[in-house]
Enzyme design. Structure first.
Site, short mmCIF file in Angstrom:
data_model
loop_
_atom_site.label_atom_id
_atom_site.label_comp_id
_atom_site.label_asym_id
_atom_site.label_seq_id
_atom_site.Cartn_x
_atom_site.Cartn_y
_atom_site.Cartn_z
N GLU A 183 0.82 -1.21 0.00
CA GLU A 183 0.00 0.00 0.00
C GLU A 183 0.85 1.26 0.00
O GLU A 183 1.17 1.79 1.07
CB GLU A 183 -0.93 0.02 1.22
CG GLU A 183 -2.01 -1.03 1.20
CD GLU A 183 -2.98 -0.91 2.37
OE1 GLU A 183 -2.75 -0.07 3.26
OE2 GLU A 183 -3.95 -1.68 2.39
N GLU A 270 -6.19 -7.44 -0.43
CA GLU A 270 -6.42 -7.32 1.02
C GLU A 270 -7.75 -6.61 1.25
O GLU A 270 -8.03 -5.58 0.64
CB GLU A 270 -5.28 -6.50 1.65
CG GLU A 270 -5.39 -6.41 3.17
CD GLU A 270 -4.30 -5.53 3.77
OE1 GLU A 270 -3.10 -5.76 3.49
OE2 GLU A 270 -4.66 -4.58 4.51
C1 IDC Z 1 -2.51 -3.64 10.60
C2 IDC Z 1 -2.63 -4.81 11.55
C3 IDC Z 1 -2.26 -4.38 12.95
C4 IDC Z 1 -0.89 -3.74 12.92
C5 IDC Z 1 -0.79 -2.65 11.88
C6 IDC Z 1 0.64 -2.15 11.73
O1 IDC Z 1 -3.94 -5.32 11.50
O2 IDC Z 1 -2.27 -5.48 13.83
O3 IDC Z 1 -0.58 -3.21 14.20
O4 IDC Z 1 -1.21 -3.11 10.62
O5 IDC Z 1 0.67 -0.84 11.37
C7 IDC Z 1 -3.81 -2.08 5.92
C8 IDC Z 1 -2.48 -2.67 5.91
C9 IDC Z 1 -2.30 -3.68 7.03
C10 IDC Z 1 -3.00 -3.20 8.29
C11 IDC Z 1 -4.49 -3.13 8.01
C12 IDC Z 1 -5.32 -2.70 9.22
O6 IDC Z 1 -2.14 -3.27 4.67
O7 IDC Z 1 -0.94 -3.88 7.26
O8 IDC Z 1 -2.74 -4.14 9.30
N1 IDC Z 1 -4.72 -2.23 6.89
O9 IDC Z 1 -4.92 -1.43 9.65
N2 IDC Z 1 -4.32 -1.28 5.00
C13 IDC Z 1 -5.53 -0.88 5.39
C14 IDC Z 1 -5.81 -1.46 6.60
#
Ligand code: IDC
Length: 347
Positions: A183, A270
């Site tokens: 992303e 995702e």
């Molecule tokens: C989130 C995880 C969380 C972690 C965080 C790190 O769920 O446990 O602490 O990242 O910064 C994304 C991302 C993905 C995110 C997820 C939810 O690709 O890494 O995971 N998310 O925030 N994009 C949109 C949402």
């Protein structure tokens, strides 16, 4: 002697009961040795469908038939390496009825590949995930999971070396898809992503000329319209759109629909049912609308995330130590919903 009689009785019982045993037992729930011996050959989806390629706005198999990938993304593999195991993938295949696993390898966060994590251990884990997918007949996405490192060019040199090694390793596997930047966000423009892609894609293609490659889009992989207006000049490329149902609603669905109608190949590598933080309430009403749209256009997708972290996007409940074979009560609300959704597609 007693032992032989027991074995004989057990064998007879199995023979008599065999037709009544569930499909799962007959088709899927065999041990690893039987699977290896080829008993499951006809359930090996990768043998059946072979290498995929981008056809129109979706994927086609080796016979030119459309195929939709659906599956789960791991959480960061450095955080939760325990779910990269044979039985976990087999549960996702046989019980969840999925055909794809995404291996999310953070570059920055928590022992990320470019922030102090052991690169050798992480590469070994990715290769293990690829091998398990190969053994079980599942497609595997290798995800270079940039996030707080907003622009993929920040770690471009590491990405090039990583994908060089991975594509070398995977060139004889026909079940691997490369996702070169999860992303991009913040100041990462479509132009800078394209610049990065033009350096990474040829490295992969030199080893694995036919591999499908997924390219992230600006603003956390939401700006697919920029790719539609100004696509990359390579074949076999798809662009990623990510959504979290409690945050991203009609406006992003409209964008997806418009871009697909314009002919853009899109992969939702995702998505979450909760909000974009990965936590908070799930919005199942929005999720249903999303899934209906993905089905209409046969868009491939992977749910976030296979872990037991205390957050609503984790599909396993916090505190559950099982690393495979999850029962209903081992799954979070979102996990149960996703499993039911995927099972409902298995028709
Ligand atoms: C989130 C995880 C969380 C972690 C965080 C790190 O769920 O446990 O602490 O990242 O910064 C994304 C991302 C993905 C995110 C997820 C939810 O690709 O890494 O995971 N998310 O925030 N994009 C949109 C949402």
């Amino acid at each position: 002697m007693k032992k032989y009689i027991q074995i004989l009785l057990f064998g007879t019982a199995l023979f008599v009961l065999f037709p009544f045993l569930g499909n799962d037992f007959r088709n899927g729930a065999w041990g690893r040795e039987e699977a290896k011996a080829g008993v499951l050959a006809d359930s090996n989806l990768v043998t059946l469908h072979g290498a995929l390629r981008v056809e129109g706005t979706g994927l086609a198999d080796q016979n030119g038939e459309p195929i939709r990938l659906k599956g789960m993304s791991t959480h960061g593999i450095a955080w939760f390496p325990e779910y990269i195991n044979y039985e976990a993938f087999r549960t996702l295949r046989d019980d969840w009825k999925t055909n794809c696993v995404r291996l999310a390898m953070y570059t920055e966060e928590y022992n990320g590949y470019c922030s102090g994590g052991s690169q050798e251990e992480l590469k070994a884990l990715v290769k293990k995930g690829v091998d398990l997918g190969t053994e079980l007949g599942m497609y595997v996405i290798i995800d270079w999971h940039i996030l707080s490192d907003s622009d993929p060019n920040i770690h471009k040199e590491d990405a090039i070396a990583f994908f060089e090694e991975m594509s070398q390793y995977c060139k004889n596997h026909n079940n691997v898809i490369y996702e070169i930047c999860n992303e991009p966000n913040g100041y990462a423009t479509w132009d800078s992503i394209k610049r990065y892609a033009r350096e990474v894609i040829p490295v992969i293609r030199a080893n694995d000329p036919d591999g499908v490659i997924l390219v992230g889009t600006p603003t956390w992989s939401q700006e697919i319209q920029m790719a539609a207006e100004d696509p990359l000049e390579y074949e076999n490329i798809m662009y990623t759109l990510h959504f979290y149902a409690a945050t991203h609603t009609d406006w992003l669905r409209v964008r997806l629909e418009e871009c697909v109608q314009q002919g853009l190949p899109v992969f939702v590598s995702e998505f979450g049912l909760c909000d974009a933080s990965g936590n908070g309430q799930n919005d199942f009403a929005q999720a249903e609308q999303w899934m209906a749209l993905l089905e209409t256009y046969q868009v491939s997708c992977c749910g976030w995330n296979l872990a037991n972290k205390e957050e609503s996007s984790s599909v396993i409940v916090a505190g559950c130590e099982k690393t495979s074979g999850w029962a209903q009560e081992d799954l979070s609300e979102g996990g149960q919903w996703l499993r039911n959704y995927y099972r409902s597609l298995d028709r």
